[in-house]
Design a protein around this motif. Structure first.
Motif, PDB file in Angstrom:
ATOM      1  N   ALA A 177       1.099   5.361 -10.153  1.00  0.00           N
ATOM      2  CA  ALA A 177       1.024   6.173  -9.039  1.00  0.00           C
ATOM      3  C   ALA A 177       1.912   7.162  -9.706  1.00  0.00           C
ATOM      4  N   ILE A 178       1.522   8.772  -9.203  1.00  0.00           N
ATOM      5  CA  ILE A 178       2.182   9.656  -8.745  1.00  0.00           C
ATOM      6  C   ILE A 178       2.641  10.486  -7.355  1.00  0.00           C
ATOM      7  N   VAL A 179       4.051  10.164  -7.227  1.00  0.00           N
ATOM      8  CA  VAL A 179       4.683  10.560  -5.650  1.00  0.00           C
ATOM      9  C   VAL A 179       5.111  12.464  -6.028  1.00  0.00           C
ATOM     10  N   LEU A 180       4.915  13.646  -5.315  1.00  0.00           N
ATOM     11  CA  LEU A 180       5.371  14.545  -5.934  1.00  0.00           C
ATOM     12  C   LEU A 180       5.624  14.819  -4.643  1.00  0.00           C
ATOM     13  N   GLU A 190       0.502  -1.343  -0.023  1.00  0.00           N
ATOM     14  CA  GLU A 190      -0.178   0.428   0.169  1.00  0.00           C
ATOM     15  C   GLU A 190       0.713   1.672  -0.565  1.00  0.00           C
ATOM     16  N   LEU A 191       0.973   2.280  -1.079  1.00  0.00           N
ATOM     17  CA  LEU A 191       1.912   2.500  -0.976  1.00  0.00           C
ATOM     18  C   LEU A 191       1.742   4.156  -0.544  1.00  0.00           C
ATOM     19  N   SER A 192       0.456   4.453   0.073  1.00  0.00           N
ATOM     20  CA  SER A 192       0.206   5.281   0.875  1.00  0.00           C
ATOM     21  C   SER A 192       0.836   5.323   1.811  1.00  0.00           C
ATOM     22  N   GLU A 205       6.863  17.851   5.392  1.00  0.00           N
ATOM     23  CA  GLU A 205       4.617  17.812   5.177  1.00  0.00           C
ATOM     24  C   GLU A 205       3.964  17.063   4.456  1.00  0.00           C
ATOM     25  N   LEU A 206       2.859  16.346   4.729  1.00  0.00           N
ATOM     26  CA  LEU A 206       2.623  14.873   4.214  1.00  0.00           C
ATOM     27  C   LEU A 206       1.356  15.615   4.322  1.00  0.00           C
ATOM     28  N   GLY A 207       0.895  15.975   2.602  1.00  0.00           N
ATOM     29  CA  GLY A 207      -0.224  16.566   2.053  1.00  0.00           C
ATOM     30  C   GLY A 207      -1.128  15.062   1.482  1.00  0.00           C
ATOM     31  N   ASP A 208      -2.131  15.561   0.722  1.00  0.00           N
ATOM     32  CA  ASP A 208      -2.499  14.478   0.240  1.00  0.00           C
ATOM     33  C   ASP A 208      -2.043  13.422  -0.257  1.00  0.00           C
ATOM     34  N   THR A 209      -3.487  12.656   0.007  1.00  0.00           N
ATOM     35  CA  THR A 209      -2.884  11.267  -0.813  1.00  0.00           C
ATOM     36  C   THR A 209      -3.325  10.343  -0.847  1.00  0.00           C
ATOM     37  N   ALA A 259      10.570  20.084   2.531  1.00  0.00           N
ATOM     38  CA  ALA A 259       9.614  19.192   1.455  1.00  0.00           C
ATOM     39  C   ALA A 259       8.414  18.911   2.135  1.00  0.00           C
ATOM     40  N   ARG A 260       7.132  18.575   0.468  1.00  0.00           N
ATOM     41  CA  ARG A 260       5.666  18.437   1.342  1.00  0.00           C
ATOM     42  C   ARG A 260       5.797  17.036  -0.177  1.00  0.00           C
ATOM     43  N   VAL A 261       5.454  16.297   0.626  1.00  0.00           N
ATOM     44  CA  VAL A 261       5.130  14.697  -0.287  1.00  0.00           C
ATOM     45  C   VAL A 261       3.512  14.880  -0.360  1.00  0.00           C
ATOM     46  N   THR A 262       3.379  14.551  -1.589  1.00  0.00           N
ATOM     47  CA  THR A 262       1.695  14.192  -2.220  1.00  0.00           C
ATOM     48  C   THR A 262       1.735  12.848  -3.165  1.00  0.00           C
ATOM     49  N   LEU A 263       1.015  11.884  -3.137  1.00  0.00           N
ATOM     50  CA  LEU A 263       0.247  10.688  -3.260  1.00  0.00           C
ATOM     51  C   LEU A 263      -0.932  11.478  -4.487  1.00  0.00           C
ATOM     52  N   LYS A 264      -1.171  10.707  -5.378  1.00  0.00           N
ATOM     53  CA  LYS A 264      -1.959  10.531  -6.964  1.00  0.00           C
ATOM     54  C   LYS A 264      -2.013  10.046  -7.577  1.00  0.00           C
ATOM     55  N   ARG A 265      -3.390   9.545  -7.808  1.00  0.00           N
ATOM     56  CA  ARG A 265      -2.769   8.629  -8.750  1.00  0.00           C
ATOM     57  C   ARG A 265      -3.481   8.968 -10.348  1.00  0.00           C
ATOM     58  N   GLU A 266      -2.941   9.291 -11.148  1.00  0.00           N
ATOM     59  CA  GLU A 266      -3.042   9.298 -13.437  1.00  0.00           C
ATOM     60  C   GLU A 266      -2.975   8.093 -13.798  1.00  0.00           C
ATOM     61  N   GLY A 267      -4.326   7.802 -14.224  1.00  0.00           N
ATOM     62  CA  GLY A 267      -5.060   6.355 -15.015  1.00  0.00           C
ATOM     63  C   GLY A 267      -3.801   5.994 -14.379  1.00  0.00           C
TER      64      GLY A 267
END
Length: 473
Positions: free
Chosen positions: A395-398, A330-332, A350-354, A384-392
């Motif tokens: 998985a994208i970690v910014l 589970e990547l998040s 800081e951990l942002g939206d995941t 550092a601000r870290v977010t995780l989202k899905r595009e298609g």
């Protein structure tokens, strides 16, 4: 509008063969059709010429005009063929188009038979459009008790009407020859022949291409698998034509050599790591005897820098052929645990939206990539601000920071080994320049990518750097 084309080798070759065959067969069919139609029309003209010559007994014939009945009751036996008609008018009407080519050919045929020089008219029409032919056809149909649909078919038949008038006479001698259109007779066999050739040739080419492309497709899958795993197990059996057979044999031998070199490299790296870390561990013990605490701390920090750099070098060398298998992760949760490590140390992370994303990866390596990127953001951007989202299907970690960014012409170079943002190589401002290179190698190992981009403020100035780590789901 772009016409979609097949992407496979077999599809493209079949398309090329089909197009080439269409052009060649189309040209061949056109030439055959023209030749057959020419011969067919010549036969019709010969029939008309034969009737004109056989039923003409001399120039006086034209002085006794006789006309076929154009009306009145239909009686008498049916004619075997259309009788010659003597008329004072040309058989061609004003609206009809004369066949000049046929007229010249008929003139040549009649001249060869010593027929008097004449004016010649040749027209094409259906039986129903010609009064004399219509009357004769109706008489034949009534005598034979034909059905209405048979009569309609006869009325649609093609009729060749030939008119001849000697130059010293006023009357016309008109002959008629009924036949189905040459196009209707000759076109269908040519179409069937073309379809048969298509089926035979394209089928044969498809079988040959399948014999070639099947081992080629298997070799492609094997190359892709070996590129991802560098595992020499599961090599394909040579098959196909001799050239393809030799290619597979050579590829299997190359795989075996590459796998052997990688194994030898791993053994060598393990030996180097052991031989270097052992004396470093001994040095770490010996510095405990140094009485000056400041000097002892500096020596310990130097040893730690050497050990960390050595670990990065060994890890970068081994990342292409990892020993640990992929695990369903589970990547998040993994990203959150890495961020918590820095928060526990009091770092401004800081951990942002995941989003909850479950995928197969190597957790140990992914943790290391995230740590390298977050450490790089803290070193140059102070946060550092870290977010995780899905595009298609990715998985994208910014990881974003508020640092000075990277000059656009150096972004790609910064992900090469031993390349640093600070060229002074001061350990206080950076490591050995392996963090981004190792993170990119780990992303490549998982089939993903690492991308760096400067983040701009509303005024257009650089407001920080964004590291984008992509991993396929």
């Amino acid at each position: 509008m772009r016409i979609p084309q097949p992407r496979s080798l077999m599809g493209q070759m079949l398309l090329a063969v089909a197009v080439a065959l269409l052009l060649v067969q189309g040209l061949s069919s056109f030439l055959v059709y023209q030749a057959q139609r020419e011969a067919y029309e010549t036969g019709m003209l010969n029939v008309a010429a034969f009737r004109l010559i056989a039923d003409t007994r001399g120039p006086d014939t034209f002085a006794r005009p006789k006309r076929a009945p154009e009306g009145g009751p239909i009686a008498g036996p049916p004619p075997r063929s259309y009788s010659l008609e003597f008329s004072n008018r040309s058989p061609a009407t004003i609206s009809e188009q004369r066949d000049s080519h046929a007229e010249k050919r008929l003139e040549s045929i009649l001249a060869d038979q010593n027929f008097p020089p004449s004016e010649i008219v040749v027209v094409h029409r259906s039986v129903g459009q010609d009064p004399a032919a219509r009357q004769s056809t109706l008489r034949r149909a009534a005598f034979r008790n034909m059905a209405r649909f048979e009569i309609n078919d006869l009325m649609k038949s093609h009729l060749l009407v030939v008119g001849v008038r000697p130059l010293n006479h006023q009357g016309w001698l008109i002959a008629r020859v009924r036949t189905p259109r040459a196009m209707n007779i000759l076109l269908m066999p040519l179409v069937l022949q073309t379809l048969l050739i298509y089926v035979v040739l394209v089928g044969a080419v498809a079988l040959i291409l399948r014999r070639i492309t099947r081992p080629l497709a298997a070799l492609t899958r094997r190359v892709e698998r070996f590129a991802a795993t560098q595992d020499a197990d599961g090599q394909i059996t040579p098959s196909g034509p001799d050239d393809m057979h030799r290619l597979i044999v050579a590829h299997n031998a190359m795989e075996a050599r590459i796998a052997a070199m990688l194994d030898e490299k791993n053994v060598m790296l393990g030996a180097i790591g052991h031989d270097l870390k052992t004396p470093l561990a001994a040095l770490r013990v010996r510095i405990e005897s140094v009485e000056d605490e400041g000097e002892r701390a500096r020596m310990a920090a130097t040893i730690e820098d050497i050990v960390r750099t050595l670990d990065d070098i060994l890890s970068l060398a081994r990342v292409g052929r990892p020993g640990d298998p992929r695990e369903r992760t589970e990547l998040s949760a993994l990203v959150a645990s890495v961020v918590e490590e820095y928060e526990d140390m009091g770092e401004p992370v800081e951990l942002g939206d995941t989003e909850r994303i479950v995928l197969e990866l190597r957790p140990t390596w992914m943790r290391r990539a995230l740590r390298n990127l977050i450490s790089n953001a803290l070193r140059y951007g102070q946060c550092a601000r870290v977010t995780l989202k899905r595009e298609g299907q990715r998985a994208i970690v910014l990881i974003e920071d508020d640092g000075p960014g990277i000059p656009a012409d150096r972004i790609d170079d910064m992900m090469n080994p031993f390349t640093r943002g600070d060229p002074s190589r001061n350990s206080a401002t950076g490591g050995a320049g392996l963090g981004l290179a190792l993170a990119r190698a780990i992303a490549d190992q998982h089939g993903g990518a690492l991308k760096l981009a400067n983040r701009l403020s509303p005024s257009g100035e650089v407001a920080g750097l964004t590291a984008r780590l992509e991993v396929p789901v």
